[in-house]
Design a protein around this motif. Structure first.
Motif, PDB file in Angstrom:
ATOM      1  N   LEU A   1       0.830  -1.208   0.000  1.00  0.00           N
ATOM      2  CA  LEU A   1       0.000   0.000   0.000  1.00  0.00           C
ATOM      3  C   LEU A   1       0.867   1.261   0.000  1.00  0.00           C
ATOM      4  O   LEU A   1       0.518   2.258  -0.639  1.00  0.00           O
ATOM      5  N   GLY A   2       1.980   1.204   0.714  1.00  0.00           N
ATOM      6  CA  GLY A   2       2.895   2.335   0.712  1.00  0.00           C
ATOM      7  C   GLY A   2       3.446   2.607  -0.665  1.00  0.00           C
ATOM      8  O   GLY A   2       3.634   3.760  -1.068  1.00  0.00           O
ATOM      9  N   ALA A   3       3.691   1.529  -1.416  1.00  0.00           N
ATOM     10  CA  ALA A   3       4.244   1.658  -2.760  1.00  0.00           C
ATOM     11  C   ALA A   3       3.193   2.071  -3.781  1.00  0.00           C
ATOM     12  O   ALA A   3       3.479   2.805  -4.734  1.00  0.00           O
ATOM     13  N   ILE A   4       1.958   1.601  -3.599  1.00  0.00           N
ATOM     14  CA  ILE A   4       0.916   1.844  -4.599  1.00  0.00           C
ATOM     15  C   ILE A   4       0.284   3.219  -4.433  1.00  0.00           C
ATOM     16  O   ILE A   4       0.204   4.006  -5.390  1.00  0.00           O
ATOM     17  N   ILE A   5      -0.199   3.523  -3.231  1.00  0.00           N
ATOM     18  CA  ILE A   5      -0.990   4.739  -3.034  1.00  0.00           C
ATOM     19  C   ILE A   5      -0.065   5.926  -2.831  1.00  0.00           C
ATOM     20  O   ILE A   5       0.509   6.098  -1.759  1.00  0.00           O
TER      21      ILE A   5
ATOM     22  N   LEU B   1       9.439   6.303 -10.688  1.00  0.00           N
ATOM     23  CA  LEU B   1       8.262   6.385  -9.832  1.00  0.00           C
ATOM     24  C   LEU B   1       8.601   7.059  -8.505  1.00  0.00           C
ATOM     25  O   LEU B   1       7.901   7.972  -8.047  1.00  0.00           O
ATOM     26  N   GLY B   2       9.703   6.624  -7.887  1.00  0.00           N
ATOM     27  CA  GLY B   2      10.112   7.229  -6.625  1.00  0.00           C
ATOM     28  C   GLY B   2      10.481   8.691  -6.774  1.00  0.00           C
ATOM     29  O   GLY B   2      10.139   9.527  -5.931  1.00  0.00           O
TER      30      GLY B   2
ATOM     31  N   VAL C   1      20.973   7.346  -7.473  1.00  0.00           N
ATOM     32  CA  VAL C   1      20.410   7.491  -8.822  1.00  0.00           C
ATOM     33  C   VAL C   1      19.144   8.336  -8.776  1.00  0.00           C
ATOM     34  O   VAL C   1      18.932   9.238  -9.601  1.00  0.00           O
ATOM     35  N   MET C   2      18.292   8.067  -7.786  1.00  0.00           N
ATOM     36  CA  MET C   2      17.061   8.837  -7.647  1.00  0.00           C
ATOM     37  C   MET C   2      17.362  10.308  -7.355  1.00  0.00           C
ATOM     38  O   MET C   2      16.725  11.213  -7.897  1.00  0.00           O
ATOM     39  N   LEU C   3      18.360  10.537  -6.531  1.00  0.00           N
ATOM     40  CA  LEU C   3      18.741  11.909  -6.171  1.00  0.00           C
ATOM     41  C   LEU C   3      19.177  12.692  -7.403  1.00  0.00           C
ATOM     42  O   LEU C   3      18.788  13.859  -7.595  1.00  0.00           O
TER      43      LEU C   3
ATOM     44  N   SER D   1      10.057   2.641  -2.526  1.00  0.00           N
ATOM     45  CA  SER D   1      10.718   2.582  -3.825  1.00  0.00           C
ATOM     46  C   SER D   1      12.200   2.259  -3.665  1.00  0.00           C
ATOM     47  O   SER D   1      12.733   1.365  -4.330  1.00  0.00           O
ATOM     48  N   VAL D   2      12.874   2.975  -2.765  1.00  0.00           N
ATOM     49  CA  VAL D   2      14.286   2.693  -2.505  1.00  0.00           C
ATOM     50  C   VAL D   2      14.446   1.276  -1.964  1.00  0.00           C
ATOM     51  O   VAL D   2      15.375   0.546  -2.340  1.00  0.00           O
TER      52      VAL D   2
END
Length: 423
Positions: A21-25, A102-103, A325-327, A284-285
């Motif tokens: 749920l944390g990842a989806i919503i 996504l993240g 990478v996200m940063l 995500s991470v």
């Protein structure tokens, strides 16, 4: 070899559902619902249902595969074991690339919602600070990250239910007319985009080596998380269009905050947007790092990345790689424009995941969890995922194919170099 000590099994079924749920919503419903409404008009409600149906079919495949192959890496491991190492690597590569974007998108959504509540805050600075914080939390331990995520999930689900309850009486039927002002093709494009909002559920499978009783709890968690989020998405989409109209949603960087202001709970949903996007970045991470870990364990990227810190019980180098990478992406790009590329990459990986589930069936393997539709859910899931992947805009398709080509180049060059070095 590095990484042989393995993970600690510290996550319960509730933790696993909460990770899902944390990842989806998150960014999908709190940010991209506006972009999808701009494409489909009021028919964004239909787009939410179409993408949810496709996700549900694929979720059944993930549930079967997760119970049969409960190993860190999820989609990467399924392709690697059942199809071919190169195919598995590309599945993992596409999944990681999509989830990093996504993240990053969620972190920028966090910045928008924070600046809406506190106008003096710079959205990009807030997004960068969030990525640094969640990277630190993930490095400190999966259970710590899960506890933080459990709290945030409870808050954001409560906020969305409040929005639905407060807005239901204010829905205007005329806001749904005409239902599909631009035709059905943009509805399919919106469905492909909104699939982005569902792609968090496979993140549960990447934690298979940290979940207690994974053969039972992985499939249960996947299906429960998707069912709850799909029901919430449908309710929120109807209320959002009915209260604000699709034009207002399409013109806002924080569309649900716009809806909430109209029903008198603006600050509550603003806080919900912050919490939702925070938990998406956090998980995500977490998910990316486990796929990197699995790749390193198979020596397809530097095996140092597979080392697990003895005190923390986490793949610290893999977590740092994911966060870095996200940063960089958040610092340099407007990530929201890449959301369609994310949908394409994850949809293609889901086509292949469904193929892997068919292969599991053809091999005569009876997993602990078996879908009542087996194997036809996987056939239908592959077809709908392929159809949605081909519905993305041409630029996103070209960029997605370039990412896949880069992954193939890395795999063959790196593994050949490794083979030459070991010969």
């Amino acid at each position: 070899m590095a990484g042989e000590k393995g993970f600690r099994r510290s996550l319960t079924l509730l933790d696993a559902v909460s990770v899902g749920l944390g990842a989806i919503i998150g960014a999908g419903i709190f940010v991209l619902i506006g972009i999808a409404a701009g494409l489909a008009g009021p028919a964004v409600v239909l787009a939410v249902l179409v993408s949810g149906l496709s996700a549900s079919l694929t979720a059944l495949s993930f549930a079967e595969l997760g119970s049969a192959l409960p190993r860190a890496g999820g989609v990467y491991e399924y392709g690697h074991t059942l199809l071919h190492p190169a195919v598995g690597f590309l599945m993992g590569w596409m999944w990681v690339a999509g989830n990093i974007v996504l993240g990053a998108t969620a972190s920028q959504g966090f910045g928008y919602y924070l600046s809406a509540l506190v106008p003096s805050v710079n959205p990009r600075v807030a997004a960068l600070a969030l990525v640094v914080l969640v990277t630190l939390l993930n490095a400190l331990g999966a259970k710590l990250s899960a506890v933080v995520n459990d709290v945030f999930v409870a808050v954001k689900v409560s906020v969305l239910l409040l929005l639905v309850a407060a807005g239901a009486a204010l829905v205007k039927p005329e806001n749904f007319q005409p239902f599909a002002p631009k035709g059905l093709l943009p509805v399919m494009e919106a469905s492909a985009l909104f699939y982005f909002a569902y792609i968090g559920f496979p993140r549960i499978s990447t934690l298979a080596e940290e979940v207690k009783d994974p053969e039972k709890n992985i499939p249960r968690a996947i299906l429960l998380a998707l069912a709850v989020s799909a029901a919430l998405y449908a309710l929120v989409a109807v209320v959002a269009v009915g209260v604000a109209g699709y034009e207002a949603l399409a013109s806002s960087n924080a569309p649900l905050e716009e809806v909430a202001r109209r029903v008198g709970v603006g600050w509550v949903v603003g806080v919900g947007g912050l919490v939702a996007t925070f938990s998406v970045v956090l998980t995500s991470v977490m998910g990316q790092s486990r796929v990197f870990y699995a790749m390193a364990r198979n020596r397809e990227i530097p095996d140092k990345i597979a080392e697990i810190n003895e005190k923390l019980g986490t793949p610290v180098y893999s977590v740092l790689l994911s966060g870095t990478v996200m940063l960089v992406l958040v610092a340099l790009f407007d990530i929201s424009r890449l959301a369609m590329v994310t949908s394409f990459l994850v949809l293609v990986s889901h086509v292949l995941t469904n193929v892997a589930d068919v292969k599991l069936y053809l091999d005569g393997v009876d997993p602990p969890f078996r879908s009542p539709l087996r194997p036809w859910h996987a056939v239908a899931g592959a077809f709908t995922s392929l159809l949605l992947s081909l519905s993305v805009e041409k630029t996103a398709l070209a960029m997605g194919l370039a990412v896949i080509a880069a992954g193939a180049l890395w795999f063959f060059a790196y593994t050949r170099a490794q083979h030459g070095g070991n010969a």
